[in-house]
Design a protein around this motif. Structure first.
Motif, PDB file in Angstrom:
ATOM      1  N   LEU A  44      48.556  41.863  24.280  1.00  0.00           N
ATOM      2  CA  LEU A  44      48.667  40.859  25.421  1.00  0.00           C
ATOM      3  C   LEU A  44      50.113  40.221  25.354  1.00  0.00           C
ATOM      4  CD1 LEU A  44      45.276  38.667  24.959  1.00  0.00           C
ATOM      5  CD2 LEU A  44      46.029  40.724  26.650  1.00  0.00           C
ATOM      6  N   ASN A  45      50.780  40.651  24.204  1.00  0.00           N
ATOM      7  CA  ASN A  45      52.168  40.089  24.418  1.00  0.00           C
ATOM      8  C   ASN A  45      53.016  40.729  25.252  1.00  0.00           C
ATOM      9  OD1 ASN A  45      51.462  42.389  22.364  1.00  0.00           O
ATOM     10  ND2 ASN A  45      54.100  42.328  22.257  1.00  0.00           N
ATOM     11  N   LEU A  46      52.640  41.898  25.767  1.00  0.00           N
ATOM     12  CA  LEU A  46      53.372  42.561  26.758  1.00  0.00           C
ATOM     13  C   LEU A  46      53.130  42.222  28.159  1.00  0.00           C
ATOM     14  CD1 LEU A  46      53.328  46.132  25.397  1.00  0.00           C
ATOM     15  CD2 LEU A  46      55.182  44.712  25.314  1.00  0.00           C
ATOM     16  N   VAL A  47      51.913  41.557  28.383  1.00  0.00           N
ATOM     17  CA  VAL A  47      51.479  41.099  29.737  1.00  0.00           C
ATOM     18  C   VAL A  47      52.510  40.270  30.365  1.00  0.00           C
ATOM     19  CG1 VAL A  47      49.671  39.764  30.923  1.00  0.00           C
ATOM     20  CG2 VAL A  47      48.755  41.429  29.178  1.00  0.00           C
ATOM     21  N   ALA A 180      39.951  40.224  22.755  1.00  0.00           N
ATOM     22  CA  ALA A 180      38.877  40.252  23.872  1.00  0.00           C
ATOM     23  C   ALA A 180      38.557  38.915  24.204  1.00  0.00           C
ATOM     24  CB  ALA A 180      37.646  41.132  23.457  1.00  0.00           C
ATOM     25  N   VAL A 181      38.428  37.896  23.149  1.00  0.00           N
ATOM     26  CA  VAL A 181      38.128  36.573  23.522  1.00  0.00           C
ATOM     27  C   VAL A 181      39.326  35.825  24.263  1.00  0.00           C
ATOM     28  CG1 VAL A 181      37.661  34.425  22.513  1.00  0.00           C
ATOM     29  CG2 VAL A 181      36.494  36.442  21.473  1.00  0.00           C
ATOM     30  N   ALA A 182      40.648  36.197  23.782  1.00  0.00           N
ATOM     31  CA  ALA A 182      41.593  35.414  24.565  1.00  0.00           C
ATOM     32  C   ALA A 182      41.558  35.859  26.096  1.00  0.00           C
ATOM     33  CB  ALA A 182      42.936  35.803  23.895  1.00  0.00           C
ATOM     34  N   ALA A 183      41.290  37.281  26.251  1.00  0.00           N
ATOM     35  CA  ALA A 183      41.509  37.891  27.591  1.00  0.00           C
ATOM     36  C   ALA A 183      40.467  37.266  28.413  1.00  0.00           C
ATOM     37  CB  ALA A 183      41.451  39.259  27.436  1.00  0.00           C
ATOM     38  N   GLY A 253      37.210  52.350  22.970  1.00  0.00           N
ATOM     39  CA  GLY A 253      38.443  51.583  22.881  1.00  0.00           C
ATOM     40  C   GLY A 253      39.544  51.664  24.221  1.00  0.00           C
ATOM     41  N   GLY A 254      39.300  52.726  24.758  1.00  0.00           N
ATOM     42  CA  GLY A 254      40.305  53.186  26.103  1.00  0.00           C
ATOM     43  C   GLY A 254      39.982  52.310  27.155  1.00  0.00           C
ATOM     44  N   ILE A 255      38.518  52.337  27.423  1.00  0.00           N
ATOM     45  CA  ILE A 255      37.972  51.546  28.513  1.00  0.00           C
ATOM     46  C   ILE A 255      38.432  50.152  28.362  1.00  0.00           C
ATOM     47  CG2 ILE A 255      35.952  50.968  29.850  1.00  0.00           C
ATOM     48  CD1 ILE A 255      34.595  53.672  29.026  1.00  0.00           C
ATOM     49  N   ALA A 256      37.964  49.424  27.346  1.00  0.00           N
ATOM     50  CA  ALA A 256      38.253  48.065  26.996  1.00  0.00           C
ATOM     51  C   ALA A 256      39.607  47.750  27.343  1.00  0.00           C
ATOM     52  CB  ALA A 256      37.608  47.769  25.572  1.00  0.00           C
ATOM     53  N   SER A 257      40.580  48.541  26.608  1.00  0.00           N
ATOM     54  CA  SER A 257      41.740  48.123  26.536  1.00  0.00           C
ATOM     55  C   SER A 257      42.371  48.200  28.133  1.00  0.00           C
ATOM     56  CB  SER A 257      42.668  49.327  26.021  1.00  0.00           C
ATOM     57  OG  SER A 257      42.318  49.214  24.722  1.00  0.00           O
ATOM     58  N   GLY A 258      42.060  49.284  28.769  1.00  0.00           N
ATOM     59  CA  GLY A 258      42.421  49.242  30.500  1.00  0.00           C
ATOM     60  C   GLY A 258      42.194  47.938  31.012  1.00  0.00           C
ATOM     61  N   LEU A 259      40.629  47.492  30.968  1.00  0.00           N
ATOM     62  CA  LEU A 259      39.974  46.255  31.587  1.00  0.00           C
ATOM     63  C   LEU A 259      40.917  45.048  31.165  1.00  0.00           C
ATOM     64  CD1 LEU A 259      36.457  47.180  31.700  1.00  0.00           C
ATOM     65  CD2 LEU A 259      37.894  47.358  33.639  1.00  0.00           C
ATOM     66  N   LEU A 260      41.168  45.077  29.728  1.00  0.00           N
ATOM     67  CA  LEU A 260      41.669  43.697  29.376  1.00  0.00           C
ATOM     68  C   LEU A 260      43.096  43.681  29.965  1.00  0.00           C
ATOM     69  CD1 LEU A 260      40.811  43.914  25.486  1.00  0.00           C
ATOM     70  CD2 LEU A 260      40.067  42.144  27.139  1.00  0.00           C
ATOM     71  N   TYR A 261      43.855  44.698  29.946  1.00  0.00           N
ATOM     72  CA  TYR A 261      45.218  44.732  30.610  1.00  0.00           C
ATOM     73  C   TYR A 261      45.176  44.099  32.013  1.00  0.00           C
ATOM     74  CZ  TYR A 261      48.494  46.579  26.735  1.00  0.00           C
ATOM     75  OH  TYR A 261      49.186  46.685  26.031  1.00  0.00           O
ATOM     76  N   LEU A 262      44.231  44.932  32.948  1.00  0.00           N
ATOM     77  CA  LEU A 262      44.268  44.311  34.351  1.00  0.00           C
ATOM     78  C   LEU A 262      43.964  42.973  34.462  1.00  0.00           C
ATOM     79  CD1 LEU A 262      42.748  47.757  35.777  1.00  0.00           C
ATOM     80  CD2 LEU A 262      45.005  46.911  36.140  1.00  0.00           C
ATOM     81  N   GLY A 263      42.788  42.304  33.843  1.00  0.00           N
ATOM     82  CA  GLY A 263      42.315  41.233  33.922  1.00  0.00           C
ATOM     83  C   GLY A 263      43.409  40.193  33.502  1.00  0.00           C
ATOM     84  N   ALA A 264      44.137  40.544  32.233  1.00  0.00           N
ATOM     85  CA  ALA A 264      44.864  39.322  31.893  1.00  0.00           C
ATOM     86  C   ALA A 264      46.251  39.287  32.827  1.00  0.00           C
ATOM     87  CB  ALA A 264      45.453  39.783  30.320  1.00  0.00           C
ATOM     88  N   THR A 265      46.732  40.302  33.240  1.00  0.00           N
ATOM     89  CA  THR A 265      47.821  40.334  34.225  1.00  0.00           C
ATOM     90  C   THR A 265      47.585  39.666  35.176  1.00  0.00           C
ATOM     91  OG1 THR A 265      48.428  42.586  33.309  1.00  0.00           O
ATOM     92  CG2 THR A 265      49.646  41.952  35.442  1.00  0.00           C
ATOM     93  N   MET A 266      46.257  39.854  35.940  1.00  0.00           N
ATOM     94  CA  MET A 266      45.897  38.958  37.004  1.00  0.00           C
ATOM     95  C   MET A 266      46.068  37.738  36.859  1.00  0.00           C
ATOM     96  SD  MET A 266      46.143  40.915  39.870  1.00  0.00           S
ATOM     97  CE  MET A 266      45.164  39.760  40.992  1.00  0.00           C
ATOM     98  N   ALA A 267      45.206  37.321  35.793  1.00  0.00           N
ATOM     99  CA  ALA A 267      45.075  35.962  35.281  1.00  0.00           C
ATOM    100  C   ALA A 267      46.458  35.163  35.259  1.00  0.00           C
ATOM    101  CB  ALA A 267      44.257  35.684  34.266  1.00  0.00           C
ATOM    102  N   VAL A 268      47.511  35.854  34.592  1.00  0.00           N
ATOM    103  CA  VAL A 268      48.495  35.098  34.390  1.00  0.00           C
ATOM    104  C   VAL A 268      49.350  35.080  36.119  1.00  0.00           C
ATOM    105  CG1 VAL A 268      51.038  35.698  33.670  1.00  0.00           C
ATOM    106  CG2 VAL A 268      49.025  36.070  31.929  1.00  0.00           C
ATOM    107  N   LEU A 269      49.411  35.959  36.764  1.00  0.00           N
ATOM    108  CA  LEU A 269      49.680  35.711  38.230  1.00  0.00           C
ATOM    109  C   LEU A 269      48.967  34.625  39.063  1.00  0.00           C
ATOM    110  CD1 LEU A 269      50.200  39.529  38.756  1.00  0.00           C
ATOM    111  CD2 LEU A 269      52.187  37.805  38.595  1.00  0.00           C
ATOM    112  N   VAL A 270      47.873  34.493  38.598  1.00  0.00           N
ATOM    113  CA  VAL A 270      47.188  33.395  39.408  1.00  0.00           C
ATOM    114  C   VAL A 270      47.703  32.010  38.860  1.00  0.00           C
ATOM    115  CG1 VAL A 270      44.906  32.259  39.550  1.00  0.00           C
ATOM    116  CG2 VAL A 270      44.996  34.625  39.825  1.00  0.00           C
ATOM    117  N   ALA A 271      47.846  32.124  37.533  1.00  0.00           N
ATOM    118  CA  ALA A 271      48.282  30.690  36.855  1.00  0.00           C
ATOM    119  C   ALA A 271      49.646  30.353  37.223  1.00  0.00           C
ATOM    120  CB  ALA A 271      48.083  30.918  35.385  1.00  0.00           C
ATOM    121  N   LEU A 272      50.625  31.216  36.989  1.00  0.00           N
ATOM    122  CA  LEU A 272      51.926  30.934  37.298  1.00  0.00           C
ATOM    123  C   LEU A 272      52.642  31.736  38.227  1.00  0.00           C
ATOM    124  CD1 LEU A 272      52.896  30.849  33.459  1.00  0.00           C
ATOM    125  CD2 LEU A 272      52.648  28.629  34.897  1.00  0.00           C
ATOM    126  N   PRO A 273      53.691  30.915  39.173  1.00  0.00           N
ATOM    127  CA  PRO A 273      54.691  31.974  39.800  1.00  0.00           C
ATOM    128  C   PRO A 273      55.548  32.723  38.813  1.00  0.00           C
ATOM    129  CG  PRO A 273      55.067  29.624  40.257  1.00  0.00           C
ATOM    130  CD  PRO A 273      54.235  29.640  38.982  1.00  0.00           C
TER     131      PRO A 273
END
Length: 500
Positions: A44-47, A180-183, A253-273
């Motif tokens: 998540l540090n790369l998100v 997973a919990v943080a995402a 592990g691959g399925i979970a990782s892909g979903l976590l990246y997409l969800g976390a990126t969208m959430a950050v974009l919703v939260a901040l400019p």
């Protein structure tokens, strides 16, 4: 497979087990490997670095998932079945292209992590300060506090992994659960904010038209963020029943990782400019903004604690996994033989682990010279992207090599699948490496950025040759001496990798 071929495919660590010597222990099951894949891939540090490019970066994630990440899973499963020993991508490259290419692949994989692990530790400290509340957040910008805290954390992680994967894997597993919990919390907050205040992201923000051309650099970071499925196979001699465990662990592990990246990126974009997203503390900035907007600001500290555990698990996974590369190279005598030693009590590659941690500590110190915490973080990340992708050129070239040569039918996938995965992965990796040389940060001189990237890449490749060729010549001289009447027949003298 004939017995002599089976012997050739064994690593020295596996042969040591047969001889009753101290050896690596098989402690990783299916869910351990799946969680290891999550903690290795979903960093998540790369998100924040990706999300700072705007909503259009979501397309980069989707392209990389389809043409880089999925082929990576195919390659890991295929090669793990054919060459199920310790060393992973190092072993696979050596088997397909010879000792030098195997060493170069493993060298790039290992040295990348020498300065990638410090970025994780910087990030961990930057997140951990949120646990104490707003009054402690400023500590994340203190170079002295971040440096000494990161050194202490590195020492703790090394001690846990020297103790053995039987203990260290629980840090990795806790990291995967924490990720997973943080995402999930991040996504839940985004949904809550959307339900109360609506969403500010418009369809136009998902287009590249009118965007800064430098943002294409982010595609290299996205590919870099999706490496890690191969990390478990680097510990091939420590996986229980790898023929069954690896495919299942990689899939989930691959399925979970892909979903976590997409969800976390969208959430950050919703939260901040995107202009307000910090590279180090972007996730917690997003959590803070969303939590305060829905009057649950108390949530920030618990999320910071969970995310701290997640990043600790990620750092532990990459520390323990990448240290297996110099361990195997030490057995092969391409690096100092001491790196191939196992701890007499715990059966772990303690010399390789300690050596890697010392080098990482030196790079941490160097990255802070004349730089802020965020600048040091980004400098190390820039250096990591290109070198980390070099082994994946070998990985996908290996798939193409398998597809074009008659084989013994010992693999898992058809030639058509191998061709598609190999070509798509090779092309995508090449693009990711090229765009990494495009400076993303405004105000940095193009010539200075290109000089740092080019010289840094060439330096590490030159060091690989500096270690390999003298070792190779010593090995050739040993064999030549045996032929001239040395002790015992030539066939009894082990060559690189323990092969006769």
């Amino acid at each position: 497979m004939p017995p002599e071929l089976k012997k050739e495919n064994k690593t020295d660590a596996a042969e040591a087990a047969d001889n009753g010597a101290p050896h690596l222990k098989r402690v990783l099951g299916t869910w351990d490997l799946a969680l290891l894949c999550v903690v290795a891939v979903a960093n998540l540090n790369l998100v924040p670095v990706v999300a700072a490019g705007g909503a259009a970066m979501v397309w980069f994630w989707l392209l990389a998932l389809a043409f880089f990440f999925w082929p990576q899973g195919i390659a890991v499963i295929e090669f793990s079945k054919r060459y199920p020993g310790e060393g992973g991508i190092y072993l696979w490259s050596k088997e397909r292209f010879g000792p030098f290419h195997g060493f170069l692949s493993g060298w790039c994989y290992w040295t990348t992590n020498i300065f990638y692990i410090p970025t994780l530790l910087f990030y961990l400290v930057g997140i951990a300060v949120y646990i104490g509340g707003p009054q402690h957040v400023a500590l994340g910008d203190s170079k002295k506090f971040v440096f000494f805290s990161a050194i202490l954390l590195l020492a703790v992680l090394v001690a846990l992994n020297v103790r053995g994967l039987g203990l260290g894997k629980w840090v990795n597993n806790a990291g995967a659960v924490g990720t997973a919990v943080a995402a999930a919390v991040l996504g839940g907050l985004a949904i809550l904010v959307f339900s109360r205040h609506g969403i500010t992201l418009g369809a136009s923000e998902f287009r590249f038209a009118g965007g800064d051309w430098r943002l294409i650099n982010t595609f290299g970071v996205v590919c870099f963020g999706l490496v890690g499925l191969e990390l478990g196979s680097v510990m091939g001699d420590e996986i229980r029943d790898p023929a069954r465990t690896v495919p299942r662990g990689v899939l989930w592990g691959g399925i979970a990782s892909g979903l976590l990246y997409l969800g976390a990126t969208m959430a950050v974009l919703v939260a901040l400019p995107r202009t307000q997203i910090g590279a180090v503390q972007g996730i917690l900035q997003a959590v803070t903004a969303m939590a305060e907007s829905v009057d649950i600001g108390w949530l920030v500290s618990p999320v910071a604690l969970v995310l701290t555990v997640a990043i600790a698990g990620i750092a532990s996974a990459w520390l323990s996994g990448s240290a297996r590369i110099p361990f195997v190279a030490g057995l092969d005598k391409y690096l100092p033989e001491q790196l191939g030693r196992l701890h007499a009590r715990y059966g772990t590659p303690h010399v390789a682990l300690i050596t890697q941690s010392v080098l990482s500590g030196l790079f941490m110190a160097m990255s802070f010279l004349g730089a802020t915490v965020e600048q040091g973080y980004k400098t190390l990340l820039d250096l990591a992207v290109v070198l980390q992708l070099v082994p994946f050129l070998y990985l996908y070239a290996g798939l193409i090599d398998l597809a074009r040569r008659p084989e013994d039918g010992n693999g898992r996938y058809s030639k058509g699948m191998l061709w598609f995965a190999g070509l798509s992965g090779m092309i995508t990796t090449g693009i990711g490496m090229v765009v990494a040389f495009i400076p993303q940060r405004e105000g940095e001189a193009l010539w200075l950025f290109e000089t740092k990237m080019s010289l840094g890449t060439l330096l590490f490749l030159a060091l690989a040759a500096l270690f390999y060729f003298p070792a190779s010549r010593r090995e050739a001289a040993l064999v030549a001496g045996a032929k001239e009447g040395g002790p015992g027949p030539v066939a009894e003298i082990p060559g690189p990798g323990g092969q006769l």
